[in-house]
Design an enzyme around this catalytic site. Structure first.
Site, PDB file in Angstrom:
ATOM      1  N   GLU A  72       0.110 -10.224   4.072  1.00  0.00           N
ATOM      2  CA  GLU A  72       0.341  -9.224   5.138  1.00  0.00           C
ATOM      3  C   GLU A  72       0.085  -9.843   6.512  1.00  0.00           C
ATOM      4  O   GLU A  72       0.814  -9.593   7.474  1.00  0.00           O
ATOM      5  CB  GLU A  72      -0.576  -8.020   4.944  1.00  0.00           C
ATOM      6  N   GLY A 128       0.843  -1.203   0.000  1.00  0.00           N
ATOM      7  CA  GLY A 128       0.000   0.000   0.000  1.00  0.00           C
ATOM      8  C   GLY A 128       0.874   1.247   0.000  1.00  0.00           C
ATOM      9  O   GLY A 128       2.104   1.168   0.110  1.00  0.00           O
TER      10      GLY A 128
HETATM   11  C1  5RP Z   1      -3.070  -3.623   1.367  1.00  0.00           C
HETATM   12  C2  5RP Z   1      -3.309  -3.004   2.694  1.00  0.00           C
HETATM   13  C3  5RP Z   1      -2.822  -1.624   2.887  1.00  0.00           C
HETATM   14  O1  5RP Z   1      -1.897  -1.617   3.930  1.00  0.00           O
HETATM   15  C4  5RP Z   1      -3.989  -0.758   3.215  1.00  0.00           C
HETATM   16  O2  5RP Z   1      -4.906  -0.847   2.143  1.00  0.00           O
HETATM   17  C5  5RP Z   1      -3.586   0.702   3.428  1.00  0.00           C
HETATM   18  O3  5RP Z   1      -3.081   1.229   2.237  1.00  0.00           O
HETATM   19  P1  5RP Z   1      -2.690   2.750   2.093  1.00  0.00           P
HETATM   20  O4  5RP Z   1      -1.516   2.995   2.962  1.00  0.00           O
HETATM   21  O5  5RP Z   1      -2.394   2.909   0.630  1.00  0.00           O
HETATM   22  O6  5RP Z   1      -3.887   3.575   2.510  1.00  0.00           O
HETATM   23  O7  5RP Z   1      -3.863  -3.581   3.588  1.00  0.00           O
HETATM   24  O8  5RP Z   1      -3.607  -4.897   1.310  1.00  0.00           O
END
Ligand code: 5RP
Length: 225
Positions: A103, A28
Site C-alpha cells: 500500500e 481492506g
Molecule cells: C490494510 C489497510 C486498510 O486500508 C485499513 O486496515 C482499513 O481497512 P478497512 O477499510 O477495512 O477499515 O491498511 O492493510
C-alpha cells in the site's frame, strides 16, 4: 450504518476517475467498495487500469475485469485506499489488514493519494490502536527486542504458533505506543532505522485528500477536493 458511510466515501472517490487513468487499488473493506465501483465503471466502458496493493485486491480486480499492471515506470494517476486512523494533519496508520508495505509503495508512486474512511477513523493523535510493523521472519525476535527498546509493547499478529504471513512472506508485529504517537514523522524515522523492519504503517505527509463518510454525506478534506 458504517457500511453505508464507507460506501458513500467510496462512491465520492469514484467521481475522481477519468478515462485513461492508471489507478492504485487499496486493500481492506472500504478500498474494496471503491474497487467494486471501478469494476462497474469498467463494465460500462471506462478505460482504466489498476495497480493492486495486495493479492486479494488483485484477485478482485481480475474478477471484475479491471486490467492489472504490476510493473511500473512513471507514476500512478490516482490511488485510493482505506486507513485505520487519520489525524488532523492527514497522517495515517495503515496495515491492520496486513497490506501496508505494498500500500505504501502504491501511495508513494501516485500523483494523488486519496483515502476513504468512515468518520470513526478520525483521531486527534495517531496510536489509539495498534501500529502494524512488517518485519523479516529471519531472527525476528531480535528485531522485536530492538523495537521494544523504543518503549513500545508488541505482539506477533496471529500469535507465535500460527503467525500471520504477509503477501511478501513477512511477519507483522502490532505495536502499542502508550500515550499515542506524539510525533509520527520522527517515530517513523526511528522505526525505519531498526534492522529487520521492512516497513511500518505510519503514512506521514503522503495523503492528498481524505474522503470521510459521515451522517451528513461524504466530505473531502485536504488538497484537490
Ligand atoms: C490494510 C489497510 C486498510 O486500508 C485499513 O486496515 C482499513 O481497512 P478497512 O477499510 O477495512 O477499515 O491498511 O492493510
Amino acid at each position: 450504518m458504517t457500511d453505508e458511510l464507507k460506501q458513500a466515501a467510496a462512491e465520492k472517490a469514484l467521481e475522481l476517475v477519468q478515462d485513461g487513468m492508471l489507478i492504485g487499488l487499496g486493500s481492506g473493506t472500504t478500498a474494496r467498495l471503491f474497487t467494486e465501483g471501478l469494476g462497474r465503471l469498467v463494465a460500462e466502458g471506462r478505460k482504466v487500469r489498476g495497480v493492486p496493493s495486495s493479492r486479494e485486491t488483485a484477485e478482485l480486480a481480475a474478477k471484475l475485469g479491471i486490467p492489472i499492471v504490476t510493473e511500473l515506470l512513471g507514476q500512478i494517476d490516482l490511488a485510493v485506499d482505506g486507513a485505520d486512523e487519520v489525524d488532523p494533519a492527514l497522517n495515517l496508520i495503515k496495515g491492520r489488514g496486513g497490506a501496508l508495505f505494498r500500500e505504501k509503495l502504491v501511495a508513494a508512486a501516485s500523483k494523488r493519494f486519496v483515502v476513504v474512511v468512515d468518520e470513526s477513523k478520525l483521531v486527534k493523535q495517531l496510536g489509539v490502536g495498534v501500529l502494524p510493523v512488517e518485519v523479516l521472519p529471519f531472527l525476528w525476535r531480535t528485531t522485536a527486542e530492538r523495537l521494544a527498546a523504543l518503549g513500545v509493547s508488541l505482539v506477533v499478529r496471529g500469535g507465535e504458533e500460527t503467525p500471520y504471513i504477509t503477501d511478501n512472506g513477512n511477519l507483522i508485529l502490532d505495536l502499542t505506543v502508550e500515550g499515542g504517537i506524539a510525533n509520527p514523522a520522527a517515530f517513523g524515522v526511528e522505526l525505519k532505522k531498526v534492522t529487520g523492519v521492512v516497513e511500518h504503517g505510519l503514512f506521514v505527509a503522503m495523503t492528498d485528500t481524505v474522503i470521510v463518510g459521515g451522517p451528513e454525506g461524504p466530505k473531502a478534506i485536504g488538497r484537490g477536493k
